[in-house]
Design an enzyme around this catalytic site. Sequence first.
Site: not given
Ligand code: BGC
Length: 749
Positions: A232
Amino acid sequence: MKHAEIEKVIREMTLEEKAGLCSGADMWHTKAVERLGVKKIMVSDGPHGLRTQHGEGDNLGINGSISAVCFPAACATAASFDRALLRDLGETLGDECVAEGVSVLLGPAVNIKRTPLCGRNFEYFSEDPYLSGELAAEYVKGVQSRGVGVSMKHFAMNNQETDRMVVSADADERTMREIYLAAFEKVVKEAKPFTMMCSYNRINGEYASQNKWLLTDVLRKEWGFDGLVMSDWGAVVDRVKALAAGLDLEMPGGDGTTDKQIVAAVKSGALGEKILDEAVRRLLCLAEKCAPDENKRTGIDFAKDRKKAAAAAGECLVLLKNEEGMLPLDGKKKIAFIGEFAEKPRFQGGGSSHIRTEGCVGALKAAEKYASVVYERGYSLADEGENGALLSAAVAAAKEADAAVLFIGLPDTFESEGYDRDHMRLPASHDRLVREIAAVQKNTVVVLHNGSPVEMPWIGEVKAVLEAYLGGEGVGEAVAAALFGRINPSGKLPETFPKKLSDNPSYLTFPGKGKRCAYAEGVYVGYRYYDKKEAEVLFPFGHGLCYTEFSYGGLAAEKIGETEYTVRVNVKNTGKTFGKEAVQLYIEGPDGMKELKGFEKLALQAGEEKTAVFALNRRSFAHYDENAGGWIVAGGRYKIFAGSSSRDLRAETEISFAGGEEKLVVNMATTLGELYAHPLTRSFVEDRIASLVKKSGNSGSVMGISLEKEALLKLVSGVPLRGIISMMKITVAQMEEIIAKLNALLGNR
Ligand code: BGC
C-alpha cells in the site's frame, strides 16, 4: 517479452537496476529500463471507477484526476448479491483501463466489515467473507478478461482506519482463516489476480508489508499465488525484510534510499540475490502481461458507461421497510421530496477511491419523468447544524402532500478513508427532520445515502425505508425509478444493521489500545454473533424487501460425494409484478454457528417458478482447526437452510457426517474429553470412569458429584493425561507408554 527473454534481461541487469525496479518510478508508475527494453506500466485507483492522474500524481487526490464514471461503491454492489453484475462491472472497468492506458486497477478491496464504524466500509463488500469472495472473484475475472490486472487489497486485516499505519490486528488463526483471509483466498484461487496490495497495519505484531507468514507461506505456498505483491502507498517499514518476506514492489517511488538498502543487503550477503531476481521476474512478467496498447487508448466511453452506472445502481437498492405497500408511489398523488440529498445525493466516499465525475443527476431531477413533485431542502449540507427555517418549510410542505420522501444520510465528513466514525448516528438535523415530518405526515418514506449502518431511532414512525448506499453517479436515477415502481428493488443487506453501536461484537475492543486491537470476538463477526446470541437487530444480514412476494419449497440435498452435495430449492414469484430474489443458503454446523454458503439471484416473472441450485463442497462444511493446521469437517449434524434473509429462513433440511475428520494426536495435554469424543479412544476413558466408580465403593458420589456416567464425564473431561498420573498411581514413563499405545490405536506414528 517471452520467458527466455525475461531471464536474459534479468541476467543482463546490474544489481542497481534490479533493486531499482523494486520501487515505483513515481506515484503511479513502475520503472522502465530503456537500454533493455523494459517498459513502465501505470496503476490507478480503483475500485469503483478510475482515479487516473496522467499529470502530477498524489494519493490524496489534491492534483486533479481525469474525469471518469463513478460506479456504485462495494457497499452497494455487495447488496446486489449478483455475480453477473460484478463481472459486468469488472469488464467495464477493464475497458476503461485499456482506454486510458492503465495496466493495473487498484481494487477490489475485500476487507471484512468488523465494525460499522470503519471509515472505509463503503469500499468494502461485507461482514461476510463468502459473499465478499464470491463477488470480488467475478469483479477480478471481469477486469482481467481485458488484459488489465487488478490489485486486490488490503492484504490483510485492515478493518479500521484509526492508527491504520501502526495498529496491530491481533487475532487467532482460526479467526483469520475463516473470517479475514477467506475472501482473499477465494479470489486468489479462483480468479488469479495479477497483483495483491499488502495493508498498512501489523498482524499479531508484524507489519503486513514484511509478514513472511502472510505474503509467502499462506499466499504463495498454500494458495498458489504467482503474481506480484505491491505495498500500500507508504506501507513499507523495513525494505530488505519486506523483500525477503515476499513484497516485490514498493509503492510509490521514493528517493532511492530503499533501493540502495537492497543493493547493500545483497552485497553483504544479508539478502540472497535470488530473492531479488524473483521479485524482478514478477515485475517483468506483470509488465509483459498487461502492457498498454496505445492503439486502444480511445478514452472512456461516457455515454455507455454512465448508463451502466445507473443500471447497476438500480440492482443495489435495498428496500428495508415497506408497510402497507407504501412504495411504489403513485405519480398522480401530491408528493413532497425533502432533503438536500434529493438534489445532490451522496454517491461516493472520500479518499483514494474518490472519482472526479461530470456530475450526478439527483432523484429530484430524475423524478420529473414520473411525477411532479414539490421540493424542500429540509437541512443544509453546508452546515450540519439544525436550520429552523429549512425545517419548518419542509414540515409545511410535507403536511400539504399525500406523501413525503425524505432524503437523508451521512454527509461526506462523516465517513472517509483515513478516519473512523465515532458513533453510528445520522446528523441530528436529519433525525429531527424525520421525526417532525413523520409527526404531520403518515405516509413518510426515507431514502438513505450512507456507506455503512446508521441508527434509526425513528424507524417505527415511518412507513418505508429505501437504502441507496453510495450508489455511484447513477444512484439518483435509480432511486427515482424505484420510488415510482419502474424498478423493483432487489438488493439484500450485505451487513447487519444493529439497533445501536454497543450491540456490535467489536464494541468492547475497537479501535484498540496502545496500537493493538484484539479481535476478541473471534469468528463471531456480524450476523454470526447476533444470531448465536439471539440478539435483536434493526435489520438482519441478507434482509431486503421487494414489490412482490416469493414462496420457497421443495428444498432437497443430494449427496454427490463424501462431503459434496447439490442443494436445490424451488422459488416462486407469488405476486403480481416481475422481481428478483437473492436466494440465500446457510449452513449451521454442530457448533451452532450459521453461515452463508451459497446465494443465487433469480429473476422471476409474476407467477413464475425457478429452482435455485447450490453446489456445496468440503469447504462449505469445514472449519479451520489450529491443532490440525488445516480445514476439517467435524462429525455431527448440519442444518441446511434456504431463505430470504439470515433471519427469514423458509426451508430446511439436515445432513450429517459420521465420526468427523479430526485428527487426534495424543500427548500429555490431551484431555479425557478429547479421548472420549474419539471412537477409538473412548474406551480408555470409560475404563477410567468404571475404575473411579469401583474405587468410590458405595459412597454414591465423588466429591459430591453423582456417580452417573454423564456427571463424571463432565467432571473429568477437562483433565489432561498429565493430570491423572498421580490419580492412577503410575509413573510418567508409564503414562508415556499409554500415550504411545493410544497413538498407535489412532494410527499415529
Ligand atoms: C490506499 C489504497 C490506495 C492507495 C493509492 C492508499 O492510501 O490505502 O487503497 O490504492 O493509497 O491511492
